[in-house]
Every structure is written in structure tokens, then in C-alpha cells.
Design a protein around this motif. Structure first.
Motif, PDB file in Angstrom:
ATOM      1  N   GLN A 207      -3.563   9.213  -5.020  1.00 11.79           N
ATOM      2  CA  GLN A 207      -3.392   9.693  -3.653  1.00 11.79           C
ATOM      3  C   GLN A 207      -4.725   9.882  -2.953  1.00 11.79           C
ATOM      4  OE1 GLN A 207      -0.814  13.151  -3.420  1.00 11.79           O
ATOM      5  NE2 GLN A 207       0.456  12.410  -5.096  1.00 11.79           N
ATOM      6  N   LEU A 208      -4.812   9.348  -1.748  1.00  8.58           N
ATOM      7  CA  LEU A 208      -5.945   9.603  -0.878  1.00  8.58           C
ATOM      8  C   LEU A 208      -5.786  10.956  -0.199  1.00  8.58           C
ATOM      9  CD1 LEU A 208      -8.492   8.597   0.672  1.00  8.58           C
ATOM     10  CD2 LEU A 208      -6.929   7.588   2.337  1.00  8.58           C
ATOM     11  N   ALA A 209      -4.554  11.301   0.122  1.00  5.24           N
ATOM     12  CA  ALA A 209      -4.217  12.575   0.758  1.00  5.24           C
ATOM     13  C   ALA A 209      -2.921  13.081   0.122  1.00  5.24           C
ATOM     14  CB  ALA A 209      -4.042  12.384   2.262  1.00  5.24           C
ATOM     15  N   PRO A 210      -2.639  14.385   0.212  1.00  6.08           N
ATOM     16  CA  PRO A 210      -1.416  14.906  -0.418  1.00  6.08           C
ATOM     17  C   PRO A 210      -0.167  14.184   0.061  1.00  6.08           C
ATOM     18  CG  PRO A 210      -2.851  16.708   0.256  1.00  6.08           C
ATOM     19  CD  PRO A 210      -3.452  15.447   0.815  1.00  6.08           C
ATOM     20  N   LYS A 211       0.703  13.903  -0.908  1.00  8.23           N
ATOM     21  CA  LYS A 211       1.948  13.199  -0.588  1.00  8.23           C
ATOM     22  C   LYS A 211       2.823  14.079   0.301  1.00  8.23           C
ATOM     23  CE  LYS A 211       4.200  10.860  -3.820  1.00  8.23           C
ATOM     24  NZ  LYS A 211       5.116  10.524  -4.951  1.00  8.23           N
ATOM     25  N   GLY A 212       3.382  13.480   1.338  1.00  8.42           N
ATOM     26  CA  GLY A 212       4.228  14.232   2.251  1.00  8.42           C
ATOM     27  C   GLY A 212       5.678  13.831   2.166  1.00  8.42           C
ATOM     28  N   GLY A 213       6.119  13.409   0.989  1.00  7.14           N
ATOM     29  CA  GLY A 213       7.486  12.928   0.833  1.00  7.14           C
ATOM     30  C   GLY A 213       7.537  11.422   0.835  1.00  7.14           C
ATOM     31  N   GLU A 214       8.681  10.876   0.417  1.00  9.74           N
ATOM     32  CA  GLU A 214       8.865   9.433   0.359  1.00  9.74           C
ATOM     33  C   GLU A 214       9.710   8.954   1.532  1.00  9.74           C
ATOM     34  OE1 GLU A 214       7.235   7.608  -1.490  1.00  9.74           O
ATOM     35  OE2 GLU A 214       6.846   8.560  -3.421  1.00  9.74           O
ATOM     36  N   PRO A 215       9.409   7.761   2.075  1.00  9.20           N
ATOM     37  CA  PRO A 215       8.328   6.872   1.624  1.00  9.20           C
ATOM     38  C   PRO A 215       6.959   7.401   2.028  1.00  9.20           C
ATOM     39  CG  PRO A 215       9.388   5.939   3.553  1.00  9.20           C
ATOM     40  CD  PRO A 215      10.187   7.156   3.176  1.00  9.20           C
ATOM     41  N   ASP A 216       6.043   7.334   1.080  1.00  6.85           N
ATOM     42  CA  ASP A 216       4.678   7.846   1.257  1.00  6.85           C
ATOM     43  C   ASP A 216       3.808   6.705   1.785  1.00  6.85           C
ATOM     44  OD1 ASP A 216       2.283   9.157   1.106  1.00  6.85           O
ATOM     45  OD2 ASP A 216       2.161   9.132  -1.087  1.00  6.85           O
ATOM     46  N   VAL A 217       3.959   6.412   3.063  1.00  5.14           N
ATOM     47  CA  VAL A 217       3.312   5.242   3.655  1.00  5.14           C
ATOM     48  C   VAL A 217       1.793   5.349   3.589  1.00  5.14           C
ATOM     49  CG1 VAL A 217       2.975   3.954   5.801  1.00  5.14           C
ATOM     50  CG2 VAL A 217       5.267   4.665   5.117  1.00  5.14           C
ATOM     51  N   LEU A 218       1.254   6.538   3.828  1.00  5.60           N
ATOM     52  CA  LEU A 218      -0.194   6.708   3.844  1.00  5.60           C
ATOM     53  C   LEU A 218      -0.803   6.251   2.520  1.00  5.60           C
ATOM     54  CD1 LEU A 218      -2.135   9.832   5.141  1.00  5.60           C
ATOM     55  CD2 LEU A 218      -2.777   8.692   3.030  1.00  5.60           C
ATOM     56  N   ASN A 219      -0.341   6.813   1.422  1.00  2.00           N
ATOM     57  CA  ASN A 219      -0.932   6.489   0.120  1.00  2.00           C
ATOM     58  C   ASN A 219      -0.509   5.122  -0.383  1.00  2.00           C
ATOM     59  OD1 ASN A 219      -2.509   8.911  -0.516  1.00  2.00           O
ATOM     60  ND2 ASN A 219      -0.535   9.952  -0.446  1.00  2.00           N
ATOM     61  N   ALA A 220       0.727   4.719  -0.125  1.00  2.00           N
ATOM     62  CA  ALA A 220       1.198   3.414  -0.591  1.00  2.00           C
ATOM     63  C   ALA A 220       0.422   2.282   0.070  1.00  2.00           C
ATOM     64  CB  ALA A 220       2.695   3.260  -0.326  1.00  2.00           C
ATOM     65  N   SER A 221       0.183   2.396   1.358  1.00  2.00           N
ATOM     66  CA  SER A 221      -0.534   1.323   2.055  1.00  2.00           C
ATOM     67  C   SER A 221      -2.016   1.318   1.673  1.00  2.00           C
ATOM     68  CB  SER A 221      -0.366   1.475   3.568  1.00  2.00           C
ATOM     69  OG  SER A 221      -0.853   2.721   4.022  1.00  2.00           O
ATOM     70  N   TRP A 222      -2.587   2.504   1.406  1.00  2.00           N
ATOM     71  CA  TRP A 222      -3.979   2.594   0.941  1.00  2.00           C
ATOM     72  C   TRP A 222      -4.144   1.873  -0.387  1.00  2.00           C
ATOM     73  CZ3 TRP A 222      -5.387   6.412  -3.043  1.00  2.00           C
ATOM     74  CH2 TRP A 222      -6.767   6.488  -3.284  1.00  2.00           C
ATOM     75  N   ARG A 223      -3.196   2.096  -1.316  1.00  2.00           N
ATOM     76  CA  ARG A 223      -3.286   1.416  -2.607  1.00  2.00           C
ATOM     77  C   ARG A 223      -3.075  -0.094  -2.450  1.00  2.00           C
ATOM     78  NH1 ARG A 223      -0.068   6.135  -4.199  1.00  2.00           N
ATOM     79  NH2 ARG A 223       1.794   4.831  -4.044  1.00  2.00           N
ATOM     80  N   GLU A 224      -2.156  -0.483  -1.577  1.00  2.00           N
ATOM     81  CA  GLU A 224      -1.896  -1.915  -1.403  1.00  2.00           C
ATOM     82  C   GLU A 224      -3.102  -2.628  -0.791  1.00  2.00           C
ATOM     83  OE1 GLU A 224       1.489  -4.966   0.359  1.00  2.00           O
ATOM     84  OE2 GLU A 224       1.819  -2.804   0.426  1.00  2.00           O
ATOM     85  N   TRP A 225      -3.865  -1.918   0.036  1.00  2.00           N
ATOM     86  CA  TRP A 225      -5.082  -2.496   0.607  1.00  2.00           C
ATOM     87  C   TRP A 225      -6.007  -2.999  -0.508  1.00  2.00           C
ATOM     88  CZ3 TRP A 225     -10.209  -1.523  -0.108  1.00  2.00           C
ATOM     89  CH2 TRP A 225     -11.106  -2.009   0.835  1.00  2.00           C
ATOM     90  N   GLY A 226      -6.013  -2.308  -1.635  1.00  2.00           N
ATOM     91  CA  GLY A 226      -6.879  -2.705  -2.739  1.00  2.00           C
ATOM     92  C   GLY A 226      -6.595  -4.106  -3.236  1.00  2.00           C
ATOM     93  N   ASN A 227      -5.323  -4.492  -3.310  1.00  2.00           N
ATOM     94  CA  ASN A 227      -4.973  -5.816  -3.821  1.00  2.00           C
ATOM     95  C   ASN A 227      -5.025  -6.899  -2.746  1.00  2.00           C
ATOM     96  OD1 ASN A 227      -4.572  -4.727  -6.351  1.00  2.00           O
ATOM     97  ND2 ASN A 227      -2.354  -4.541  -6.121  1.00  2.00           N
ATOM     98  N   ARG A 228      -4.995  -6.497  -1.491  1.00  2.00           N
ATOM     99  CA  ARG A 228      -5.055  -7.466  -0.392  1.00  2.00           C
ATOM    100  C   ARG A 228      -6.485  -7.721   0.089  1.00  2.00           C
ATOM    101  NH1 ARG A 228       0.006  -7.879   2.376  1.00  2.00           N
ATOM    102  NH2 ARG A 228      -1.071  -8.352   4.313  1.00  2.00           N
ATOM    103  N   VAL A 229      -7.339  -6.700  -0.027  1.00  2.00           N
ATOM    104  CA  VAL A 229      -8.694  -6.789   0.536  1.00  2.00           C
ATOM    105  C   VAL A 229      -9.754  -6.398  -0.496  1.00  2.00           C
ATOM    106  CG1 VAL A 229     -10.240  -5.993   2.381  1.00  2.00           C
ATOM    107  CG2 VAL A 229      -7.789  -6.250   2.845  1.00  2.00           C
ATOM    108  N   GLY A 230      -9.657  -5.168  -1.010  1.00  2.00           N
ATOM    109  CA  GLY A 230     -10.725  -4.629  -1.844  1.00  2.00           C
ATOM    110  C   GLY A 230     -11.038  -5.449  -3.072  1.00  2.00           C
ATOM    111  N   VAL A 231     -10.003  -5.955  -3.741  1.00  2.00           N
ATOM    112  CA  VAL A 231     -10.233  -6.693  -4.976  1.00  2.00           C
ATOM    113  C   VAL A 231     -11.041  -7.961  -4.730  1.00  2.00           C
ATOM    114  CG1 VAL A 231      -8.089  -8.059  -4.919  1.00  2.00           C
ATOM    115  CG2 VAL A 231      -9.117  -7.443  -7.113  1.00  2.00           C
ATOM    116  N   TRP A 232     -10.861  -8.566  -3.566  1.00  2.00           N
ATOM    117  CA  TRP A 232     -11.587  -9.796  -3.268  1.00  2.00           C
ATOM    118  C   TRP A 232     -13.052  -9.505  -2.962  1.00  2.00           C
ATOM    119  CZ3 TRP A 232      -8.814 -13.403  -5.113  1.00  2.00           C
ATOM    120  CH2 TRP A 232      -7.419 -13.280  -5.103  1.00  2.00           C
ATOM    121  N   ARG A 233     -13.325  -8.354  -2.371  1.00  2.00           N
ATOM    122  CA  ARG A 233     -14.712  -7.966  -2.150  1.00  2.00           C
ATOM    123  C   ARG A 233     -15.417  -7.678  -3.476  1.00  2.00           C
ATOM    124  NH1 ARG A 233     -13.445  -4.248   3.201  1.00  2.00           N
ATOM    125  NH2 ARG A 233     -13.391  -6.005   4.649  1.00  2.00           N
TER     126      ARG A 233
END
Length: 300
Positions: free
Chosen positions: A53-79
Motif C-alpha cells: 500500500q502506498l496509502a491506507p486502504k479505504g475499502g474495495e475496490p482499492d483503486v489508489l493502491n491497485a493502480s499504483w501497483r499496476e503502474w509497476g508492470n506497465r511502466v516501472g519495470v521497463w525503466r
């Protein structure tokens, strides 16, 4: 089981061994410090399950943290791949088997670099250590079948999602065919572990300290502070390796250190390590396991 003579419970996997009492040896090339970079490629379930978690979970769907983690496989891993290319760094890719489906082409890109694929469970939305033995065996088998299909062979090693183990995880891994695991960080050298069938499995050091998840999400260190941790760890271990051969690992997650403000200081720390490549063994954990097995085979 404990008694008055032995008041603490033992796992029974290996005995106590003081580092200064062990035989001194060299890694390949006459080096004393083996360094490897572990890149964790992880997948998560949207709307359920575990996840950093980047920030405390506020219930599901947890868009804030889920999209932050997905950014890693779409962008961060390639960098991070580009950084490894820039510095000519070998990588160990700790891959959730779900990535073959969720991130088409990602494993192919690292395989093309010659990087080692390490088993890392199905997904980091779950923990294998909470399962019964039959269910844990099924998890390991399901992931392993996908590795065999996509890589043409079983990986040599395994790290459990969330470094989660049950009392029988090492037994199940060796029974599936794995030769080493990364879950235990009890030493700075590889350590042979006993299993119930008599076939050993090798524990290769994987740092819980030089690991961006606990550093950033728990201790809240900054990017420059984490890079300084990497650099300080390296220089201290390089000096200590004059007395005993050591293994240093650097555990990275794309959604954390792939972020530009963390990537920039990390680049300089890794550049500093790469500049010492004539003094150290820049390698992967599978090669460490193979070398240690030749140097110090299991003796029962």
C-alpha cells in the motif's frame, strides 16, 4: 518441542554456525563478495487479496493502491530493465506465474537478456503459508507447471509471495524439484537446509533490509535514503568479505523504485556498485547456488 535444557523451539532445518568458524573460500574468479539484484515482478487481484500500500486502504475496490501497483508492470519495470541494460547488470526476475497471462511479453523481455527466472508463486495477492499442505502443494504445482510451459524448465529457485512459508514449505519445494529458496535471511552465506525426505535445499541469502518494500512502505525512507542504504551495505560488505565470502542481495519492486524520484538516486547507487565489477562477482542467485554446491556440498 522444548524442555528445560532447550527452552526455545527449533525448526530443525540447520544447526547454529558462527561465521568466523567456517572455512574461507573464494567465489568464481577469486572474488569474495557475490552481489545480485532481485527484481520482483508481481501481480495482484483487483478488489480483493493482499497488496502493498502506498496509502491506507479505504475499502474495495482499492483503486489508489491497485493502480499504483499496476503502474509497476506497465511502466516501472521497463525503466528498471533499461537501467540494467545501461549498467550491464544481470538480474534475477522473481516472477509471479500470473504475469504470463496478465503482462504478455514481460517475461520474454527479461528472458531475452539472459536473466534468471525465479519462482515466486502464483500472485502476491495470496500467502502460501496460510494454506494447508494439500492446498500449498497445489499452489506450488500450478505455478511450476506454468514456468515449465513458458521457460521450458522448472526454475532453480523459489521465493514465496510475501516471504510466506508454512512448516512444510521447504519440503514441498524440494519435492517439486527446486534446488534453492530465498525466503530465509538468517545468514550472509548460503546454508544447506534439511527436508523430510532427506534431499537438501539450499537457502541463498535474500535481504529483508536492502529491500524497498519494508524500507519505503514501512519505514517510510526516501529514495535518496534507500539508495544510501544500498551503497552503505555494499561498501561495508565489500570490506567484510576480506575475512569471509559473502552474498549481498538488492531486492527491488518496479512500483516502488521504478518511480522516477526513487529511480534517479538508485541509478547512482547501482552505478557505484557496477564500477567495482572487477572486485566483486555480479551474478544471479542460481549461479550462487551452483557455485556453493560445488564448493561446499551437503554433508547430511
Amino acid at each position: 518441542m522444548t524442555d528445560a535444557t532447550h527452552p526455545t523451539r527449533s525448526h530443525g532445518r540447520f544447526p547454529y554456525s558462527a561465521l568466523p568458524d567456517r572455512p574461507v573460500f573464494d567465489w568464481p574468479g577469486g572474488k569474495r563478495l557475490a552481489v545480485y539484484v532481485a527484481l520482483n515482478v508481481e501481480c495482484f487481484s483487483f478488489g480483493e487479496g493482499d497488496g502493498a500500500q502506498l496509502a491506507p486502504k479505504g475499502g474495495e475496490p482499492d483503486v489508489l493502491n491497485a493502480s499504483w501497483r499496476e503502474w509497476g508492470n506497465r511502466v516501472g519495470v521497463w525503466r528498471l530493465r533499461d537501467l540494467a541494460d545501461e549498467l550491464d547488470l544481470p538480474l534475477a526476475v522473481l516472477l509471479n506465474s500470473a504475469a504470463y497471462h496478465d503482462c504478455p511479453g514481460l517475461a520474454d523481455a527479461f528472458r531475452a537478456r539472459g536473466d534468471e527466472i525465479v519462482g515466486h508463486g502464483r500472485t502476491n495477492a495470496e500467502r502460501q503459508g496460510t494454506l494447508g499442505e494439500a492446498a500449498e502443494r497445489a499452489l506450488i504445482r500450478e505455478a511450476s507447471d506454468l514456468y515449465r510451459h513458458h521457460e521450458g524448465r522448472l526454475p532453480d529457485g523459489w521465493l514465496g509471495p510475501w516471504i510466506s512459508e508454512s512448516a512444510v514449505t521447504p519440503d514441498l519445494l524440494v519435492e517439486e524439484g527446486y534446488g534453492y529458496l530465498l525466503d530465509w535471511m538468517h545468514d550472509d552465506q548460503p546454508v544447506w537446509m534439511r527436508t523430510r525426505g532427506g534431499q537438501p535445499i539450499l537457502s541463498v541469502p535474500y535481504s529483508h533490509e536492502i529491500n524497498d518494500i519494508p524500507a519505503v512502505t514501512t519505514r517510510l525512507v526516501s529514495g535518496p535514503d534507500f539508495a544510501r542504504m544500498v551503497s552503505d551495505q555494499f561498501h561495508e560488505m565489500l570490506a567484510a568479505s576480506r575475512q569471509a565470502p559473502l552474498v549481498m542481495s538488492i531486492a527491488l519492486h518496479p512500483y516502488l523504485v521504478g518511480q522516477p524520484h526513487r529511480l534517479r538516486p538508485l541509478r547512482e547507487a547501482l552505478r557505484e556498485i557496477a564500477a567495482h565489477r572487477d572486485e566483486i562477482w555480479l551474478t544471479r542467485p542460481g549461479e550462487i547456488a551452483q557455485a556453493f554446491g560445488a564448493i561446499a556440498p551437503f554433508e547430511g
